[in-house]
Design a protein around this motif. Structure first.
Motif, PDB file in Angstrom:
ATOM      1  N   GLU A  94     -57.909  48.708 -30.815  1.00  0.00           N
ATOM      2  CA  GLU A  94     -56.996  49.388 -29.898  1.00  0.00           C
ATOM      3  C   GLU A  94     -57.687  49.866 -28.620  1.00  0.00           C
ATOM      4  OE1 GLU A  94     -58.049  52.375 -33.218  1.00  0.00           O
ATOM      5  OE2 GLU A  94     -57.856  50.212 -32.945  1.00  0.00           O
ATOM      6  N   SER A  95     -59.001  50.011 -28.666  1.00  0.00           N
ATOM      7  CA  SER A  95     -59.757  50.372 -27.471  1.00  0.00           C
ATOM      8  C   SER A  95     -61.162  49.821 -27.591  1.00  0.00           C
ATOM      9  CB  SER A  95     -59.809  51.891 -27.289  1.00  0.00           C
ATOM     10  OG  SER A  95     -60.654  52.492 -28.252  1.00  0.00           O
ATOM     11  N   VAL A  96     -61.794  49.635 -26.450  1.00  0.00           N
ATOM     12  CA  VAL A  96     -63.172  49.163 -26.434  1.00  0.00           C
ATOM     13  C   VAL A  96     -64.081  50.159 -27.146  1.00  0.00           C
ATOM     14  CG1 VAL A  96     -65.131  48.604 -24.949  1.00  0.00           C
ATOM     15  CG2 VAL A  96     -62.853  47.829 -24.326  1.00  0.00           C
ATOM     16  N   GLU A  97     -63.842  51.437 -26.927  1.00  0.00           N
ATOM     17  CA  GLU A  97     -64.691  52.456 -27.534  1.00  0.00           C
ATOM     18  C   GLU A  97     -64.595  52.438 -29.053  1.00  0.00           C
ATOM     19  OE1 GLU A  97     -67.013  54.355 -26.331  1.00  0.00           O
ATOM     20  OE2 GLU A  97     -66.715  53.638 -24.284  1.00  0.00           O
ATOM     21  N   ARG A  98     -63.386  52.260 -29.583  1.00  0.00           N
ATOM     22  CA  ARG A  98     -63.237  52.206 -31.035  1.00  0.00           C
ATOM     23  C   ARG A  98     -63.941  50.984 -31.602  1.00  0.00           C
ATOM     24  NH1 ARG A  98     -59.120  55.017 -33.613  1.00  0.00           N
ATOM     25  NH2 ARG A  98     -59.989  54.075 -35.504  1.00  0.00           N
ATOM     26  N   TRP A  99     -63.856  49.869 -30.882  1.00  0.00           N
ATOM     27  CA  TRP A  99     -64.549  48.661 -31.349  1.00  0.00           C
ATOM     28  C   TRP A  99     -66.062  48.891 -31.345  1.00  0.00           C
ATOM     29  CZ3 TRP A  99     -68.052  45.545 -28.616  1.00  0.00           C
ATOM     30  CH2 TRP A  99     -68.479  44.408 -29.318  1.00  0.00           C
ATOM     31  N   TYR A 100     -66.588  49.435 -30.251  1.00  0.00           N
ATOM     32  CA  TYR A 100     -68.032  49.622 -30.183  1.00  0.00           C
ATOM     33  C   TYR A 100     -68.509  50.593 -31.246  1.00  0.00           C
ATOM     34  CZ  TYR A 100     -72.728  50.592 -28.790  1.00  0.00           C
ATOM     35  OH  TYR A 100     -74.093  50.732 -28.823  1.00  0.00           O
ATOM     36  N   GLN A 101     -67.781  51.655 -31.475  1.00  0.00           N
ATOM     37  CA  GLN A 101     -68.176  52.622 -32.494  1.00  0.00           C
ATOM     38  C   GLN A 101     -68.278  51.957 -33.860  1.00  0.00           C
ATOM     39  OE1 GLN A 101     -65.264  55.700 -33.392  1.00  0.00           O
ATOM     40  NE2 GLN A 101     -66.910  57.181 -33.723  1.00  0.00           N
ATOM     41  N   SER A 102     -67.304  51.114 -34.183  1.00  0.00           N
ATOM     42  CA  SER A 102     -67.335  50.408 -35.462  1.00  0.00           C
ATOM     43  C   SER A 102     -68.495  49.426 -35.521  1.00  0.00           C
ATOM     44  CB  SER A 102     -66.006  49.678 -35.688  1.00  0.00           C
ATOM     45  OG  SER A 102     -66.019  48.970 -36.903  1.00  0.00           O
ATOM     46  N   MET A 103     -68.700  48.668 -34.455  1.00  0.00           N
ATOM     47  CA  MET A 103     -69.807  47.707 -34.400  1.00  0.00           C
ATOM     48  C   MET A 103     -71.154  48.406 -34.505  1.00  0.00           C
ATOM     49  SD  MET A 103     -69.199  44.343 -34.056  1.00  0.00           S
ATOM     50  CE  MET A 103     -70.488  43.620 -33.044  1.00  0.00           C
ATOM     51  N   ASP A 153     -78.401  47.435 -26.418  1.00  0.00           N
ATOM     52  CA  ASP A 153     -77.940  47.878 -25.103  1.00  0.00           C
ATOM     53  C   ASP A 153     -76.421  48.041 -25.137  1.00  0.00           C
ATOM     54  OD1 ASP A 153     -77.026  47.929 -22.386  1.00  0.00           O
ATOM     55  OD2 ASP A 153     -78.943  47.086 -21.755  1.00  0.00           O
ATOM     56  N   ARG A 154     -75.962  49.275 -25.209  1.00  0.00           N
ATOM     57  CA  ARG A 154     -74.535  49.573 -25.342  1.00  0.00           C
ATOM     58  C   ARG A 154     -73.715  48.942 -24.223  1.00  0.00           C
ATOM     59  NH1 ARG A 154     -70.867  53.113 -23.322  1.00  0.00           N
ATOM     60  NH2 ARG A 154     -69.258  53.916 -24.757  1.00  0.00           N
ATOM     61  N   ASP A 155     -74.168  49.070 -22.987  1.00  0.00           N
ATOM     62  CA  ASP A 155     -73.395  48.558 -21.857  1.00  0.00           C
ATOM     63  C   ASP A 155     -73.254  47.038 -21.917  1.00  0.00           C
ATOM     64  OD1 ASP A 155     -73.080  51.125 -20.922  1.00  0.00           O
ATOM     65  OD2 ASP A 155     -74.699  50.987 -19.443  1.00  0.00           O
ATOM     66  N   LYS A 156     -74.325  46.344 -22.322  1.00  0.00           N
ATOM     67  CA  LYS A 156     -74.262  44.891 -22.420  1.00  0.00           C
ATOM     68  C   LYS A 156     -73.315  44.456 -23.538  1.00  0.00           C
ATOM     69  CE  LYS A 156     -78.766  43.583 -20.516  1.00  0.00           C
ATOM     70  NZ  LYS A 156     -80.065  42.925 -20.791  1.00  0.00           N
ATOM     71  N   VAL A 157     -73.336  45.173 -24.640  1.00  0.00           N
ATOM     72  CA  VAL A 157     -72.465  44.828 -25.757  1.00  0.00           C
ATOM     73  C   VAL A 157     -70.997  45.002 -25.364  1.00  0.00           C
ATOM     74  CG1 VAL A 157     -71.758  45.518 -28.083  1.00  0.00           C
ATOM     75  CG2 VAL A 157     -74.193  45.331 -27.522  1.00  0.00           C
ATOM     76  N   ILE A 158     -70.681  46.111 -24.740  1.00  0.00           N
ATOM     77  CA  ILE A 158     -69.302  46.372 -24.327  1.00  0.00           C
ATOM     78  C   ILE A 158     -68.862  45.356 -23.269  1.00  0.00           C
ATOM     79  CG2 ILE A 158     -67.860  47.992 -23.039  1.00  0.00           C
ATOM     80  CD1 ILE A 158     -69.172  50.242 -24.604  1.00  0.00           C
ATOM     81  N   ALA A 159     -69.738  45.067 -22.315  1.00  0.00           N
ATOM     82  CA  ALA A 159     -69.388  44.095 -21.279  1.00  0.00           C
ATOM     83  C   ALA A 159     -69.129  42.723 -21.882  1.00  0.00           C
ATOM     84  CB  ALA A 159     -70.502  44.013 -20.241  1.00  0.00           C
ATOM     85  N   ALA A 160     -69.904  42.334 -22.894  1.00  0.00           N
ATOM     86  CA  ALA A 160     -69.714  41.035 -23.541  1.00  0.00           C
ATOM     87  C   ALA A 160     -68.371  40.980 -24.252  1.00  0.00           C
ATOM     88  CB  ALA A 160     -70.843  40.774 -24.532  1.00  0.00           C
ATOM     89  N   TYR A 161     -68.004  42.058 -24.912  1.00  0.00           N
ATOM     90  CA  TYR A 161     -66.709  42.123 -25.604  1.00  0.00           C
ATOM     91  C   TYR A 161     -65.561  41.982 -24.606  1.00  0.00           C
ATOM     92  CZ  TYR A 161     -62.900  44.301 -28.315  1.00  0.00           C
ATOM     93  OH  TYR A 161     -61.713  44.585 -28.944  1.00  0.00           O
ATOM     94  N   GLU A 162     -65.621  42.724 -23.522  1.00  0.00           N
ATOM     95  CA  GLU A 162     -64.549  42.662 -22.522  1.00  0.00           C
ATOM     96  C   GLU A 162     -64.506  41.290 -21.854  1.00  0.00           C
ATOM     97  OE1 GLU A 162     -65.683  46.134 -20.203  1.00  0.00           O
ATOM     98  OE2 GLU A 162     -63.946  47.208 -21.026  1.00  0.00           O
ATOM     99  N   ARG A 163     -65.664  40.718 -21.591  1.00  0.00           N
ATOM    100  CA  ARG A 163     -65.723  39.392 -20.976  1.00  0.00           C
ATOM    101  C   ARG A 163     -65.117  38.336 -21.909  1.00  0.00           C
ATOM    102  NH1 ARG A 163     -70.588  39.776 -19.722  1.00  0.00           N
ATOM    103  NH2 ARG A 163     -71.529  38.746 -21.516  1.00  0.00           N
ATOM    104  N   HIS A 164     -65.410  38.469 -23.198  1.00  0.00           N
ATOM    105  CA  HIS A 164     -64.867  37.523 -24.174  1.00  0.00           C
ATOM    106  C   HIS A 164     -63.347  37.593 -24.216  1.00  0.00           C
ATOM    107  CE1 HIS A 164     -64.443  35.179 -27.831  1.00  0.00           C
ATOM    108  NE2 HIS A 164     -63.708  36.156 -28.326  1.00  0.00           N
TER     109      HIS A 164
END
Length: 221
Positions: A94-103, A153-164
Motif C-alpha cells: 500500500e506504500s513504499v515505506e510499508r514495503w521497505y519496512q517489510s523487506m 542502501d535504503r535509498d537505492k532499494v526504494i528507488a529500485a522498487y519505484e523504478r520497477h
C-alpha cells in the motif's frame, strides 16, 4: 498448460498469499521462490537465466499455471512475451515505506548476510549438491545485486522498487495488467481471470514474524 498468470511484483508484496490464492483459483501449482528448494535442479536453470542463457520456458515451467515472486518476477518481460495470453500481475504494498519496512526486516536481512553485510552467512541447505548450492548463491547475488546494487542502501532499494513499478506500468498493455495489493483480496484477481470468488477467506500467509523466524533458523540463531 502454459502460464495463465505472470507475476511481476517484488518480494514482500503478498506473493506467498498470492501463490496459495492462485493455486486455489486455477487448480494447478504456482511457481514461487520456495519451489527451488523442492526442485533443487531448478537453481542451475535460474542461475543460467540470470547469466542470459534462457531455458525453454514452456518446458521448464510445465505443469504450472502461474508464477509469482523472484526469480519468476525478475523475468516478467521474457515470460510475458513467452505467454502472450497470460495476465501480468503487478503485486505491490500500500506504500513504499510499508514495503521497505517489510523487506528490511526479512528478505534484505538475509541478502545482506549472503552478500557480505554480516559475518553470519546462512548455510547451504543439506538437500543441495555443491553445484546447486553455488547456483543458489549466484542467483541471490544476481537478483539482489541486479535489483538494488547494495541492499544496505535504503535509498537505492526504494528507488529500485519505484523504478520497477514504473517500468511494468509503462510496458504492459492495460488489458493485460493487474495491479494488486494484499488488502485487495479475491475480487480483482477473480475479475481479471473471469472466475467466481471463492466462498472462503483470502489466504494471508508468510507474515514478517514468520519470515524472520525462518531467517533466524537458517542463521543458527
Amino acid at each position: 498448460m502454459g502460464l495463465r498468470v505472470v507475476g511481476a511484483g517484488f518480494p514482500r508484496t503478498g506473493t506467498t498469499s498470492l501463490k496459495a490464492a492462485l493455486e486455489r483459483l486455477l487448480g494447478a501449482p504456482c511457481y514461487h521462490m520456495r519451489e527451488m528448494f523442492g526442485r533443487p535442479d531448478d537453481a542451475v536453470v535460474w542461475r543460467d537465466a540470470c547469466a542470459g542463457v534462457m531455458p525453454d520456458w514452456d518446458r521448464f515451467l510445465a505443469g504450472y499455471a502461474a508464477g509469482v515472486d523472484w526469480p519468476v518476477s525478475w523475468f516478467w518481460r521474457e515470460l510475458s512475451a513467452e505467454f502472450p495470453d497470460a495476465l501480468v500481475l503487478l503485486s505491490r504494498r500500500e506504500s513504499v515505506e510499508r514495503w521497505y519496512q517489510s523487506m528490511d526486516q526479512t528478505v534484505l536481512e538475509g541478502a545482506r548476510r549472503m552478500m557480505g553485510g554480516d559475518s553470519t552467512r546462512p548455510p547451504t541447505p543439506a538437500t543441495l549438491t555443491p553445484e546447486q548450492g553455488r547456483a543458489m548463491g549466484e542467483i541471490m547475488q544476481a537478483l539482489f545485486g541486479g535489483a538494488f546494487g547494495d541492499p544496505r542502501d535504503r535509498d537505492k532499494v526504494i528507488a529500485a522498487y519505484e523504478r520497477h513499478l514504473a517500468e511494468v506500468r509503462a510496458t504492459v498493455p492495460a488489458h493485460r495488467l493487474l495491479e494488486w495489493q494484499p488488502a485487495d483480496g479475491w475480487q480483482p484477481l477473480c475479475a481479471a481471470l473471469d472466475l467466481p470468488i471463492p466462498d472462503e477467506p483470502f489466504p494471508h500467509e508468510n507474515t514478517t514474524a514468520d519470515m524472520r523466524a525462518r531467517i533466524n533458523d537458517m542463521g543458527g540463531q
